[in-house]
Write an enzyme that holds these catalytic residues in place. Sequence first.
Site, short mmCIF file in Angstrom:
data_model
loop_
_atom_site.label_atom_id
_atom_site.label_comp_id
_atom_site.label_asym_id
_atom_site.label_seq_id
_atom_site.Cartn_x
_atom_site.Cartn_y
_atom_site.Cartn_z
N PRO A 1 0.83 -1.21 0.00
CG PRO A 1 -0.81 -1.59 1.60
CD PRO A 1 0.50 -2.11 1.12
CD GLU A 2 2.43 3.50 -4.57
OE1 GLU A 2 2.69 4.71 -4.68
OE2 GLU A 2 2.55 2.70 -5.52
CE LYS B 1 5.37 2.93 0.32
NZ LYS B 1 6.13 1.94 -0.46
NE ARG C 1 13.45 4.52 11.65
CZ ARG C 1 12.93 4.19 12.83
NH1 ARG C 1 13.54 4.57 13.95
NH2 ARG C 1 11.81 3.50 12.92
CG ASN D 1 6.93 -0.12 -8.70
OD1 ASN D 1 7.85 0.56 -9.15
ND2 ASN D 1 6.49 -1.21 -9.31
NE ARG E 1 6.99 -3.78 -5.55
CZ ARG E 1 5.95 -3.14 -5.05
NH1 ARG E 1 6.11 -2.36 -3.99
NH2 ARG E 1 4.77 -3.25 -5.60
#
Length: 275
Positions: free
Chosen positions: A2-3, A52, A124, A165, A263
């Site tokens: 999932p984006e 995410k 991060r 991706n 990917r």
Amino acid sequence: MPEGHTLAALARDLHAAFAGTTPTVTSPQGRFAQGAARVSGRPFVGATSRGKHLLLEFGDEQWVHVHLGLIGTFTVDAGDWTAEAPVTGAVRMRLATPEHVADLRGPIVCSVLTPEEVAAVLARLGPDPLRPDADPERAWQRIHRSGRSVAELLMDQAVLAGVGNVYRCEVLWRHRLSPTTAGRDLRPASWSLVWDDLVRLMPLGVATGRIVTVEEQVLEVEAALGRGERPRLTRRTSSVYKREGLPCERCGSRIRARLVAGRTLYWCGRCQRRR
């Protein structure tokens, strides 16, 4: 995987369902039993996302951190809840009130964090195009010093949070950018095009639940949202993603595919030459 738009929509739905309530939190699967006991019955303050990552805030500064990974799902259902057993799959975490139930399945991360640990997770991550406080300059400072390709950099969550991706392939094609261009060779104007397009496209994914990148459909969705209507998508919504071997709709050349940053990257070698 999932984006970012998927996590933003989840945060929206969880916040709407549980903010201001004191949900019962359990772990029918058992793997999150101790964490569930720490937050169950505490006030649900709110839900937010960064890239995410999904963060659920409970009272007394308790946070649940969720990362869905490749196969994770988080469903939010309305209606009378009778605490029956899960219907499908192993439920890692369940939030339940008399009005709503939310079931988390298959995440790679589900843990209770302190505020300091939450801050460390966020530190991060690169800027998230879905957040109004995001600073694209932070990403640019990492990009223009890097010898890695722009196709790799767009997938690095420490550079840019939430882009996966599909958005990577599509936004590079939309601006004719060569995916092999090293970050240090990318022009500032090209980075601005990429960032501004992500800021435009990703909220459409939140609104529709689908990644929309074909310009004709982008305009349709924007128009529908402008009228206060719910957009309906029934046609293909990508220009290069998963179209290997098919003709590029812009120049007719065959779409190529190659594994980049774990990917499959899809691009047109003829019309994507801009640096």
